[in-house]
Design a protein around this motif. Structure first.
Motif, PDB file in Angstrom:
ATOM      1  N   LYS A  46       0.670  -0.907  -0.195  1.00 39.39           N
ATOM      2  CA  LYS A  46       0.287   0.195  -0.317  1.00 39.39           C
ATOM      3  C   LYS A  46       0.940   0.968  -0.162  1.00 39.39           C
ATOM      4  O   LYS A  46       1.426   1.512   1.446  1.00 39.39           O
ATOM      5  CB  LYS A  46      -0.987  -0.614   1.130  1.00 39.39           C
ATOM      6  N   THR A  47       0.680   1.907  -0.995  1.00 39.31           N
ATOM      7  CA  THR A  47       1.505   3.064  -1.018  1.00 39.31           C
ATOM      8  C   THR A  47       1.073   4.683  -0.902  1.00 39.31           C
ATOM      9  O   THR A  47       2.060   5.174  -1.341  1.00 39.31           O
ATOM     10  CB  THR A  47       2.079   2.776  -2.351  1.00 39.31           C
ATOM     11  N   GLU A  48       0.033   4.650  -1.070  1.00 41.06           N
ATOM     12  CA  GLU A  48      -0.814   6.244  -0.007  1.00 41.06           C
ATOM     13  C   GLU A  48       0.360   6.500   1.256  1.00 41.06           C
ATOM     14  O   GLU A  48       0.806   5.327   1.721  1.00 41.06           O
ATOM     15  CB  GLU A  48      -2.142   5.644   0.338  1.00 41.06           C
ATOM     16  N   LYS A  49       0.529   7.840   1.288  1.00 39.16           N
ATOM     17  CA  LYS A  49       0.873   8.312   2.241  1.00 39.16           C
ATOM     18  C   LYS A  49       0.354   9.357   2.730  1.00 39.16           C
ATOM     19  O   LYS A  49      -0.403   9.844   2.115  1.00 39.16           O
ATOM     20  CB  LYS A  49       2.308   9.225   1.290  1.00 39.16           C
ATOM     21  N   HIS A  50       0.656   9.166   3.872  1.00 38.68           N
ATOM     22  CA  HIS A  50       0.019  10.625   5.202  1.00 38.68           C
ATOM     23  C   HIS A  50       1.282  11.572   4.736  1.00 38.68           C
ATOM     24  O   HIS A  50       2.782  10.962   5.275  1.00 38.68           O
ATOM     25  CB  HIS A  50      -0.047  10.182   6.131  1.00 38.68           C
ATOM     26  N   THR A  51       1.168  12.876   4.900  1.00 37.63           N
ATOM     27  CA  THR A  51       2.406  14.138   4.907  1.00 37.63           C
ATOM     28  C   THR A  51       1.908  15.546   5.419  1.00 37.63           C
ATOM     29  O   THR A  51       0.159  14.864   5.478  1.00 37.63           O
ATOM     30  CB  THR A  51       2.547  13.985   3.074  1.00 37.63           C
ATOM     31  N   ALA A  52       2.838  15.792   4.957  1.00 37.99           N
ATOM     32  CA  ALA A  52       2.922  17.009   6.483  1.00 37.99           C
ATOM     33  C   ALA A  52       4.205  17.823   6.556  1.00 37.99           C
ATOM     34  O   ALA A  52       5.078  17.701   6.238  1.00 37.99           O
ATOM     35  CB  ALA A  52       1.785  16.172   8.135  1.00 37.99           C
ATOM     36  N   HIS A  53       3.330  18.940   7.256  1.00 34.02           N
ATOM     37  CA  HIS A  53       5.052  20.025   6.734  1.00 34.02           C
ATOM     38  C   HIS A  53       5.017  21.247   7.392  1.00 34.02           C
ATOM     39  O   HIS A  53       3.438  21.366   7.990  1.00 34.02           O
ATOM     40  CB  HIS A  53       5.118  20.911   5.679  1.00 34.02           C
ATOM     41  N   GLY A  54       5.243  22.160   8.629  1.00 34.02           N
ATOM     42  CA  GLY A  54       4.835  23.056   8.591  1.00 34.02           C
ATOM     43  C   GLY A  54       6.600  23.639   9.431  1.00 34.02           C
ATOM     44  O   GLY A  54       8.081  23.686   8.866  1.00 34.02           O
ATOM     45  N   GLY A  55       6.657  24.614  10.166  1.00 31.98           N
ATOM     46  CA  GLY A  55       7.503  25.006  10.515  1.00 31.98           C
ATOM     47  C   GLY A  55       7.309  26.594  11.948  1.00 31.98           C
ATOM     48  O   GLY A  55       6.276  26.634  12.059  1.00 31.98           O
ATOM     49  N   GLY A  56       8.929  27.016  11.858  1.00 30.26           N
ATOM     50  CA  GLY A  56       8.616  28.117  12.960  1.00 30.26           C
ATOM     51  C   GLY A  56       9.547  27.716  13.823  1.00 30.26           C
ATOM     52  O   GLY A  56      10.683  26.943  14.308  1.00 30.26           O
ATOM     53  N   ASN A  57      10.226  28.434  14.669  1.00 24.77           N
ATOM     54  CA  ASN A  57      11.357  28.801  15.688  1.00 24.77           C
ATOM     55  C   ASN A  57      12.427  28.396  14.570  1.00 24.77           C
ATOM     56  O   ASN A  57      13.700  27.766  14.814  1.00 24.77           O
ATOM     57  CB  ASN A  57      11.563  27.695  16.827  1.00 24.77           C
TER      58      ASN A  57
ATOM     59  N   HIS B 228       3.729   9.372  14.600  1.00 20.45           N
ATOM     60  CA  HIS B 228       4.640  10.390  15.042  1.00 20.45           C
ATOM     61  C   HIS B 228       3.726  11.595  15.319  1.00 20.45           C
ATOM     62  O   HIS B 228       2.038  12.518  15.789  1.00 20.45           O
ATOM     63  CB  HIS B 228       4.813  11.089  13.243  1.00 20.45           C
ATOM     64  N   THR B 229       4.373  12.745  15.364  1.00 18.89           N
ATOM     65  CA  THR B 229       4.175  13.892  16.538  1.00 18.89           C
ATOM     66  C   THR B 229       5.395  15.151  16.359  1.00 18.89           C
ATOM     67  O   THR B 229       6.600  14.720  16.248  1.00 18.89           O
ATOM     68  CB  THR B 229       4.496  13.852  18.212  1.00 18.89           C
ATOM     69  N   ALA B 230       4.629  15.998  15.706  1.00 16.62           N
ATOM     70  CA  ALA B 230       5.397  17.625  15.528  1.00 16.62           C
ATOM     71  C   ALA B 230       4.991  19.058  16.061  1.00 16.62           C
ATOM     72  O   ALA B 230       3.517  18.944  15.511  1.00 16.62           O
ATOM     73  CB  ALA B 230       5.168  17.495  13.800  1.00 16.62           C
ATOM     74  N   VAL B 231       5.056  19.147  16.455  1.00 12.86           N
ATOM     75  CA  VAL B 231       5.090  20.496  17.430  1.00 12.86           C
ATOM     76  C   VAL B 231       5.828  21.377  17.595  1.00 12.86           C
ATOM     77  O   VAL B 231       7.284  21.565  18.128  1.00 12.86           O
ATOM     78  CB  VAL B 231       4.811  20.319  19.538  1.00 12.86           C
ATOM     79  N   VAL B 232       5.576  22.722  16.930  1.00 13.09           N
ATOM     80  CA  VAL B 232       6.384  23.933  17.119  1.00 13.09           C
ATOM     81  C   VAL B 232       5.988  24.816  18.078  1.00 13.09           C
ATOM     82  O   VAL B 232       4.985  25.260  17.553  1.00 13.09           O
ATOM     83  CB  VAL B 232       6.739  23.987  15.103  1.00 13.09           C
ATOM     84  N   GLY B 233       6.381  24.517  18.930  1.00 15.07           N
ATOM     85  CA  GLY B 233       6.547  25.758  20.039  1.00 15.07           C
ATOM     86  C   GLY B 233       5.569  25.258  21.575  1.00 15.07           C
ATOM     87  O   GLY B 233       4.432  24.570  20.938  1.00 15.07           O
ATOM     88  N   LEU B 234       6.292  25.136  22.182  1.00 11.61           N
ATOM     89  CA  LEU B 234       5.779  24.114  23.599  1.00 11.61           C
ATOM     90  C   LEU B 234       5.259  24.350  24.079  1.00 11.61           C
ATOM     91  O   LEU B 234       4.354  26.426  24.492  1.00 11.61           O
ATOM     92  CB  LEU B 234       6.437  23.522  23.548  1.00 11.61           C
ATOM     93  N   PRO B 235       3.610  23.871  25.078  1.00 13.47           N
ATOM     94  CA  PRO B 235       2.543  24.596  25.904  1.00 13.47           C
ATOM     95  C   PRO B 235       3.623  25.067  26.643  1.00 13.47           C
ATOM     96  O   PRO B 235       4.954  24.997  27.703  1.00 13.47           O
ATOM     97  CB  PRO B 235       1.661  23.456  26.402  1.00 13.47           C
ATOM     98  N   GLY B 236       2.985  25.498  27.794  1.00 14.60           N
ATOM     99  CA  GLY B 236       3.318  25.859  29.384  1.00 14.60           C
ATOM    100  C   GLY B 236       4.446  27.516  28.913  1.00 14.60           C
ATOM    101  O   GLY B 236       5.951  27.355  29.833  1.00 14.60           O
ATOM    102  N   GLY B 237       4.655  28.282  27.840  1.00  9.23           N
ATOM    103  CA  GLY B 237       5.522  28.789  27.867  1.00  9.23           C
ATOM    104  C   GLY B 237       7.133  28.930  26.921  1.00  9.23           C
ATOM    105  O   GLY B 237       7.362  29.588  27.178  1.00  9.23           O
ATOM    106  N   LEU B 238       6.920  28.120  26.433  1.00  8.19           N
ATOM    107  CA  LEU B 238       8.024  26.888  26.230  1.00  8.19           C
ATOM    108  C   LEU B 238       7.943  27.470  24.523  1.00  8.19           C
ATOM    109  O   LEU B 238       8.149  26.553  23.772  1.00  8.19           O
ATOM    110  CB  LEU B 238       8.248  26.303  26.498  1.00  8.19           C
TER     111      LEU B 238
END
Length: 404
Positions: free
Chosen positions: A9-20, A40-50
């Motif tokens: 099965k060659t269908e893909k899940h993709t994403a992109h982003g940016g910051g920092n 997967h996890t991809a987070v730019v800018g963490l909670p709690g003031g980070l």
């Protein structure tokens, strides 16, 4: 062990982003496996003031996807929510904007892993053995000053600095002397390079069948949820970090993958396309597993160059021409299938093939040229994937946890 499909099965899940000051792209494919168990996890800018921190991770599930999916949604909050991570454990007060001490962050990361592993044990299906899933986890936590590489299992993270592999995480395998000693001390054994002859990794989240030895703490069990955490100071020469499950590393070494990604970044600015190309290439190199890759590009990553784009176009044109020639010289035997074309090309000295990817990275070009000449599908590789340019739906191992 896992079961396989008749065709991938060659269908893909993709994403992109940016910051920092960074950009990221990701791609995942089910491949030959009967189930997609990666997350997967991809987070730019963490909670709690980070706000100026970022977090990326790949989870490779086994015996099901429950643990991998839950960790992809909640591991970060368990890490950042720990008192140790925030330095709220009686340590000296920090000035505004001052980063926590390195050892404090590392301690908080470990605490987060142990906490989520203990928390998931309370889930009725996991506790009662109705779901026996587990998951590796590999991650990178980026602060303005540091890179924290985090690994639990045999997925892997690699840092490319100044064109070279600067750091890679260590795979946790049962045959590793440290891991084997813990397994044996817990009353287990290592057979056919697996824990009790069954599980291929010695550290993982979940897998509670291997975490029930009386009198042993959570990090002393047959399978440990404790990650190894390695910190390295950020440098202007840092180019990118790549995180991937073993479906990628099974067929590409650290150096091969970094060389291949560097070459693609000089041709394409689209990070999803780069990641898609990695996954496609690994499929054609023979990977039979789920495949997931996250690429985090730092300010000094390679940029698209006119020379590289020109060479890539010339290579594609040359391959198209050679495919036409091979098909025309087949004669009375009829049109050759794609496998024959690839075997023929593999015997030739083709200049400017992408380093690390080789001819496998050009399967799309050759298959499209072949397909344009005949409606008859190739007799092998019947599900050749096409290049995705926009978002849509075990090999040589380098030394781990090592600075090169």
């Amino acid at each position: 062990m896992g079961a396989f499909l008749d065709k991938p099965k060659t269908e893909k899940h993709t994403a992109h982003g940016g910051g920092n000051g960074l950009r990221y792209g990701l791609s995942s494919m089910q491949g030959w496996r009967v189930e997609m168990e990666d997350a997967h996890t991809a987070v730019v800018g963490l909670p709690g003031g980070l706000d100026d921190w970022s977090f990326f991770a790949v989870y490779d599930g086994h015996a099901g996807s429950r643990v991998a999916n839950y960790c992809s949604q909640h591991l970060l909050e368990h890490i950042t929510g720990s008192d140790g991570f925030r330095g709220e454990d009686g340590g000296p007060e920090r000035a505004p904007g001052q980063e926590p001490p390195v050892e404090t962050v590392k301690s908080g990361i470990r605490a987060g892993f142990l906490k989520i592993d203990d928390h998931m044990r309370s889930f009725s299906d996991l506790r009662n053995g109705l779901d026996r899933s587990g998951s590796t986890a590999v991650a990178v936590l980026l602060s303005p000053e540091h890179l924290y590489f985090i690994n639990c299992g045999d997925s892997r993270a690699v840092l490319c600095r100044h064109g070279q592999v600067r750091l890679s995480t260590q795979d946790h395998k049962p045959c590793d002397p440290r891991e084997k000693e813990r397994i044996q001390n817990a009353g287990g054994s290592v057979m056919i390079q697996r824990v009790n002859g069954s599980l291929a990794v010695s550290r993982a989240l979940g897998d509670y069948d291997y975490k029930c030895v009386d009198g042993k703490g959570p990090t002393e069990q047959l399978v440990s949820p404790e990650p190894e955490v390695f910190e390295i100071g950020r440098a202007p020469e840092d180019e990118f970090v790549v995180l991937a499950c073993d479906g990628i590393w099974d067929v590409m070494s650290n150096e091969e993958l970094c060389e291949y990604i560097r070459s693609r970044l000089e041709v394409w600015d689209d990070l999803e396309r780069v990641c898609n190309s990695v996954v496609d290439t690994c499929l054609h190199k023979g990977s039979r597993d789920n495949m997931s890759v996250v690429l985090v590009c730092l300010p000094n990553c390679p940029k698209v160059t006119e020379e590289a784009v020109k060479k890539e176009a010339e290579l594609d044109k040359y391959l198209e021409s050679r495919v036409e020639e091979i098909m025309e010289t087949t004669g009375e035997e009829g049109l050759p299938d794609l496998a024959h074309i690839m075997r023929t090309l593999s015997t030739e000295n083709i200049p400017n093939l992408p380093p690390g990817g080789g001819l496998a990275s050009k399967m799309v070009v050759t298959s499209m040229t072949h397909g344009s000449r005949t409606a008859r599908p190739p007799t092998t590789n019947k599900n050749v994937p096409q290049i995705h340019t926009q978002a849509s739906g075990r090999s040589p191992r380098s030394a781990g946890n090592k600075v090169f």
